[in-house]
Design an enzyme around this catalytic site. Structure first.
Site: not given
Length: 306
Positions: A8-9, A12, A103, A186, A268
């Protein structure tokens, strides 16, 4: 349709919050600390498209997850993927569809290996959002699109059901028959934007002012050649759009990866740069520099925190 939103960041929380606002059956799978914060303060979205506060979001932690959902919206970072899969595994049944918003592409293989090749959809989101110190979600621009589709491009019954569930829910839900193409496009753009802004430690406009716009374009061209070698040559209109963003004078845009570096957070790098580099048919020197830069940052971060 029962929807499990993993996390829930910023991502989300935004898309799951909009779905809950539209009356969909949404449960958020969160860690105990986030669960406590949501229980106390609720879920808040601050957005150009309208603010929203959900006083009592339906939440669950991994130890309380014991039944299958129809759709899993996966919004974790790539470096959290293994832990996330462990956490939501109990929510995956024989008819569950998993829609990741990560991504890159390597997460598709990881999800297929864990849950089966037919379980996973392709997906991506187009949004700029973040959390503030109080856990509220700030939506920074007008874009709030969720693009999704079957990885083989098929028009299936579950795609129709998911499209109906996500449609008219306060954001742009875009079913797509060429989702792999969209994901690759993307990916190569994100790799170029993150690569140039992280290595230069500057926003696009500052890099252009310093005379580095040609390097940004050269890095993008390397990435585009990798995509083409893998069967996903970027479409001309997308190339034109991405190159315009990468060379825009005065632009304040910088990759979220740079913001993570500035905050001394995990990044990432391997998922965005390393996996793309492994798919290159030959030398890609600028992408290799971006990859090594990310690895050097991670090594320094680990050394300092040891």
């Amino acid at each position: 349709m029962r929807i499990l939103v993993v996390g829930a960041g910023a991502l989300g929380g935004y898309f799951g919050g909009r779905l809950a606002q539209a009356g969909r059956d949404v449960t958020f799978l969160v860690r105990p600390r986030r669960a406590e914060l949501l229980s106390r303060n609720g879920l808040s979205i601050l957005s150009p498209h309208g603010d929203f506060h959900l006083a009592q979001p339906r939440i669950v932690t991994a130890d309380g997850l014991n039944d299958a959902f129809d759709l899993v919206l996966l919004s974790c970072k790539a470096y959290d993927l293994d832990d996330a899969m462990d956490a939501f595994a109990a929510g995956v049944g024989p008819h569950t569809a998993i829609l990741p918003m990560l991504n890159g592409m390597s997460h598709i293989d990881a999800l297929a290996a864990r849950f089966g090749a037919n379980t996973c959809l392709g997906g991506l989101c187009q949004i700029s959002a973040g959390l503030d110190g109080e856990g509220r979600i700030h939506h920074f621009n007008d874009l709030h699109a969720l693009v999704f589709g079957e990885l083989d491009g098929a028009a299936t019954a579950r795609m129709a059901a998911i499209s109906a569930a996500l449609g008219e829910a306060g954001f742009d839900a875009q079913p797509c028959e060429k989702i792999r193409q969209e994901m690759w496009e993307k990916w190569i753009f994100i790799a170029a934007l993150a690569g140039i802004t992280c290595v230069m430690r500057a926003a696009v406009g500052d890099i252009v002012a310093a005379g580095g716009g040609d390097l940004a374009l050269a890095l993008f061209d390397e990435n585009a050649a990798i995509a083409a070698a893998n069967g996903f040559s970027p479409r001309p209109q997308m190339v034109e759009r991405f190159k315009a963003i990468l060379t825009a004078q005065g632009s304040p845009i910088k990759a979220s990866m740079l913001r993570d570096i500035e905050a001394n957070h995990l990044i990432e790098g391997e998922h965005i740069f390393g996996d793309l580099l492994r798919r290159a048919p030959g030398e890609a020197p600028l992408l290799r520099i971006a990859h090594l830069h990310s690895k050097a940052y991670e090594a320094q971060r680990a050394r300092v925190s040891a």
